[in-house]
Design a protein around this motif. Structure first.
Motif, PDB file in Angstrom:
ATOM      1  N   ASP A   1       0.840  -1.206   0.000  1.00 18.24           N
ATOM      2  CA  ASP A   1       0.000   0.000   0.000  1.00 18.24           C
ATOM      3  C   ASP A   1       0.875   1.257   0.000  1.00 18.24           C
ATOM      4  O   ASP A   1       0.605   2.223  -0.730  1.00 18.24           O
ATOM      5  CB  ASP A   1      -0.914   0.014   1.233  1.00 18.24           C
ATOM      6  N   ALA A   2       1.911   1.247   0.836  1.00 12.81           N
ATOM      7  CA  ALA A   2       2.798   2.409   0.946  1.00 12.81           C
ATOM      8  C   ALA A   2       3.522   2.666  -0.378  1.00 12.81           C
ATOM      9  O   ALA A   2       3.670   3.822  -0.808  1.00 12.81           O
ATOM     10  CB  ALA A   2       3.808   2.201   2.077  1.00 12.81           C
ATOM     11  N   LYS A   3       3.965   1.601  -1.027  1.00 14.21           N
ATOM     12  CA  LYS A   3       4.689   1.743  -2.302  1.00 14.21           C
ATOM     13  C   LYS A   3       3.802   2.364  -3.360  1.00 14.21           C
ATOM     14  O   LYS A   3       4.210   3.288  -4.079  1.00 14.21           O
ATOM     15  CB  LYS A   3       5.213   0.384  -2.760  1.00 14.21           C
ATOM     16  N   PHE A   4       2.575   1.866  -3.486  1.00 16.76           N
ATOM     17  CA  PHE A   4       1.691   2.406  -4.520  1.00 16.76           C
ATOM     18  C   PHE A   4       1.258   3.836  -4.214  1.00 16.76           C
ATOM     19  O   PHE A   4       1.090   4.650  -5.126  1.00 16.76           O
ATOM     20  CB  PHE A   4       0.487   1.490  -4.737  1.00 16.76           C
ATOM     21  N   ALA A   5       1.104   4.162  -2.936  1.00 12.75           N
ATOM     22  CA  ALA A   5       0.792   5.546  -2.564  1.00 12.75           C
ATOM     23  C   ALA A   5       1.940   6.472  -2.947  1.00 12.75           C
ATOM     24  O   ALA A   5       1.727   7.578  -3.470  1.00 12.75           O
ATOM     25  CB  ALA A   5       0.504   5.628  -1.066  1.00 12.75           C
ATOM     26  N   ASP A   6       3.165   6.004  -2.713  1.00 13.95           N
ATOM     27  CA  ASP A   6       4.349   6.795  -3.047  1.00 13.95           C
ATOM     28  C   ASP A   6       4.476   6.977  -4.561  1.00 13.95           C
ATOM     29  O   ASP A   6       4.749   8.089  -5.045  1.00 13.95           O
ATOM     30  CB  ASP A   6       5.597   6.102  -2.490  1.00 13.95           C
ATOM     31  N   LEU A   7       4.265   5.904  -5.318  1.00 14.23           N
ATOM     32  CA  LEU A   7       4.339   6.002  -6.775  1.00 14.23           C
ATOM     33  C   LEU A   7       3.275   6.958  -7.314  1.00 14.23           C
ATOM     34  O   LEU A   7       3.548   7.762  -8.219  1.00 14.23           O
ATOM     35  CB  LEU A   7       4.163   4.614  -7.408  1.00 14.23           C
ATOM     36  N   LYS A   8       2.079   6.867  -6.763  1.00 15.82           N
ATOM     37  CA  LYS A   8       0.991   7.747  -7.205  1.00 15.82           C
ATOM     38  C   LYS A   8       1.344   9.207  -6.940  1.00 15.82           C
ATOM     39  O   LYS A   8       1.112  10.078  -7.784  1.00 15.82           O
ATOM     40  CB  LYS A   8      -0.307   7.363  -6.486  1.00 15.82           C
ATOM     41  N   ALA A   9       1.922   9.469  -5.770  1.00 16.20           N
ATOM     42  CA  ALA A   9       2.312  10.838  -5.415  1.00 16.20           C
ATOM     43  C   ALA A   9       3.366  11.378  -6.377  1.00 16.20           C
ATOM     44  O   ALA A   9       3.401  12.584  -6.669  1.00 16.20           O
ATOM     45  CB  ALA A   9       2.835  10.872  -3.981  1.00 16.20           C
ATOM     46  N   GLN A  10       4.212  10.461  -6.894  1.00 20.71           N
ATOM     47  CA  GLN A  10       5.258  10.874  -7.845  1.00 20.71           C
ATOM     48  C   GLN A  10       4.762  10.879  -9.295  1.00 20.71           C
ATOM     49  O   GLN A  10       5.505  11.269 -10.196  1.00 20.71           O
ATOM     50  CB  GLN A  10       6.445   9.920  -7.757  1.00 20.71           C
ATOM     51  N   GLY A  11       3.548  10.395  -9.513  1.00 20.53           N
ATOM     52  CA  GLY A  11       3.033  10.288 -10.878  1.00 20.53           C
ATOM     53  C   GLY A  11       3.740   9.212 -11.683  1.00 20.53           C
ATOM     54  O   GLY A  11       3.875   9.315 -12.907  1.00 20.53           O
ATOM     55  N   LYS A  12       4.216   8.161 -10.992  1.00 22.25           N
ATOM     56  CA  LYS A  12       4.980   7.088 -11.647  1.00 22.25           C
ATOM     57  C   LYS A  12       4.180   5.796 -11.722  1.00 22.25           C
ATOM     58  O   LYS A  12       3.349   5.514 -10.867  1.00 22.25           O
ATOM     59  CB  LYS A  12       6.274   6.806 -10.869  1.00 22.25           C
TER      60      LYS A  12
END
Length: 263
Positions: free
Chosen positions: A5-16
């Motif tokens: 969950d944390a990884k996908f939240a981080d990727l989403k925040a980066q637009g990646k």
């Protein structure tokens, strides 16, 4: 919140977009396999799928079947697979690990004991391809109660009537199988995948990651551009099977990751 969950939240925040890599634990042997797994984050891998070797891998094509055979012949077991996760966690406490395989070894171990051991070893999620939603009480619901994501596969044959059942207890992400058939069988096409991903995303907030048939950086980029990311397995396994040194295998993985991250 799990590491997934944390990884996908981080990727989403980066637009990646996410790049997910599958490797068979213990192929061709424990030490080489561990070296590959430890090198994946540095090669740009966002989520690691760690294959649990099994004697009857019915959803897998020849590349992954042979990888499982090599691993089993080299002495790989469920305990050794968990040990590999433990060794990885000594140097990396953030990259998610999803154990992917079949139910038989887990059933033989006992679900409660397995979940306790998997959590302790640093496993974050499970993909168990031969457990349908009708069997959620077997492993899916106990896994989620234990704090592990249970990731479900949707396929081109998952119609609108079936889809809500598939999504019902899924967490972490949805793994969309881009083609009908076994792993490594055909090439994924973004034009085919895009409407299916959109159909799934209309029914869930979870990221949708596409696998099966992604073999090159170009395909990784094309598929990731119409989804939340992509998975590569057979192509990586085949590189390792060819006898190339780990550094070359990881360079290939990085080219795929770079492709997905360009999307």
């Amino acid at each position: 919140m799990t590491r997934i969950d944390a990884k996908f939240a981080d990727l989403k925040a980066q637009g990646k977009k996410a790049f997910v890599a599958y490797v068979m634990a213990g192929d061709p042997d424990f030490d080489t396999s561990l070296e590959v797994v430890k090198g994946l984050p540095g090669a740009g891998v966002d989520v690691i799928e760690l294959g649990l070797p099994f004697t009857d891998p019915m959803a897998d094509g020849p590349a992954i079947q042979l990888a499982g055979q090599r691993a089993l012949e080299a002495g790989m077991t469920l305990d050794r697979t968990l040990e590999m996760a433990r060794e990885f966690r000594k140097g990396d406490n953030t990259t998610p690990i999803v154990m992917m395989g079949y139910y038989n070894p887990i059933y033989s171990r006992g679900v409660d004991l397995f979940l306790e051991q998997a959590k302790e070893a640093g496993i974050d999620g499970l993909i168990i391809v031969d457990l349908p939603p009708e069997e959620d009480d077997e492993l899916c619901i106990p896994a989620q109660k234990a704090g592990l994501n249970f990731i479900r596969l949707a396929t081109p044959t998952t119609d609108d009537k079936r889809l809500p059942k598939v999504l019902q207890n899924t967490s972490g992400f949805v793994y969309y199988v881009s083609i009908t058939g076994i792993t490594g069988a055909a090439q994924a096409q973004a034009t085919d995948v895009a409407p299916e991903v959109a159909r799934i995303k209309a029914k869930t907030e979870l990221p949708v990651i596409v696998g099966f048939g992604v073999r090159t950086p170009e395909i990784a980029q094309n598929i990731a551009s119409v989804a939340d990311g992509c998975v590569v397995g057979s192509a990586i396994v085949a590189e390792l099977a060819s006898g190339k040194p780990v550094s070359e295998v990881l360079a290939f993985v990085k080219s795929l990751a770079d492709g997905a991250h360009r999307a």
